[in-house]
Write a protein that holds these residues in place. Structure first.
Motif, mmCIF file in Angstrom:
data_model
loop_
_atom_site.group_PDB
_atom_site.id
_atom_site.type_symbol
_atom_site.label_atom_id
_atom_site.label_comp_id
_atom_site.label_asym_id
_atom_site.label_seq_id
_atom_site.Cartn_x
_atom_site.Cartn_y
_atom_site.Cartn_z
ATOM 1 N N TRP A 196 -8.994 73.130 6.043
ATOM 2 C CA TRP A 196 -7.689 73.797 6.014
ATOM 3 C C TRP A 196 -6.599 72.912 5.418
ATOM 4 O O TRP A 196 -5.607 73.400 4.882
ATOM 5 N N SER A 197 -6.790 71.577 5.484
ATOM 6 C CA SER A 197 -5.757 70.646 5.001
ATOM 7 C C SER A 197 -6.141 69.988 3.682
ATOM 8 O O SER A 197 -5.607 68.936 3.337
ATOM 9 N N TRP A 256 0.994 75.493 5.184
ATOM 10 C CA TRP A 256 0.884 76.097 6.510
ATOM 11 C C TRP A 256 2.203 75.900 7.265
ATOM 12 O O TRP A 256 2.712 74.783 7.315
#
Length: 176
Positions: A146-147, A155
């Motif tokens: 996700w990063s 985000w």
């Protein structure tokens, strides 16, 4: 249904008409013919319901074989929903699009097959309903981190909420 393209044209925001009166409200969430005319002749074969607490980040999940298109709707709460284009030969391959979805808005997000999908919960709790165009198969599931710095996903992480990740999502590989 009214469909609007986002920054990646194949990812569509689906606006539902909401009828309200003193009794409450009514929305038609899906109409196959209107969807087919704009998105293609997809058939939904599986519905999933996710209940997640504030600060939960799920994703970025996809299936390379038997990719799933997803129609994502919020029953309660609010999320930031993300789709990453992984389609070979796509002019937007490696790009992402994010959309705030909440129970206060009468909208959904169409993510075609070939995208990784994830979401972050902004409200105290969120119930996320998504229809899928193919069956989930744990043997085919893949996860992107996700990063991942190459994706540069913005985000909207809340400062006052812990980040909840599954081990699978926390330890996922970077895309490139």
């Amino acid at each position: 249904m009214h469909l609007t393209s986002l920054n990646i044209p194949d990812v569509l925001l689906v606006h539902h008409l909401c009828y309200e009166d003193e009794r409450g409200s009514f929305m038609e969430l899906f109409r196959h013919e209107a969807f087919r005319q704009r998105c293609g002749d997809f058939i939904f074969v599986q519905d999933n319901l996710s209940r997640s607490r504030q600060g939960t980040l799920r994703g970025l999940h996809y299936q390379q074989e038997k990719p799933q298109g997803k129609l994502v709707q919020i029953i309660t709460g609010a999320i930031f929903d993300v789709a990453v284009d992984l389609r070979e030969g796509s002019p937007t391959r490696g790009q992402w699009v994010g959309q705030l979805l909440s129970d206060k808005e009468s909208s959904a997000l169409w993510i075609p097959p070939g995208f990784a999908h994830g979401f972050y919960v902004l409200s105290e709790w969120a119930h996320v309903l998504y229809k899928c165009t193919d069956y989930y198969d744990s043997r085919l599931e893949r996860t992107l981190n996700w990063s991942d710095p190459t994706l540069e996903i913005a985000w909207p992480l809340l400062e006052n909420a812990p980040l909840y990740l599954s081990d699978k999502d926390r330890d996922a590989p970077f895309w490139q």
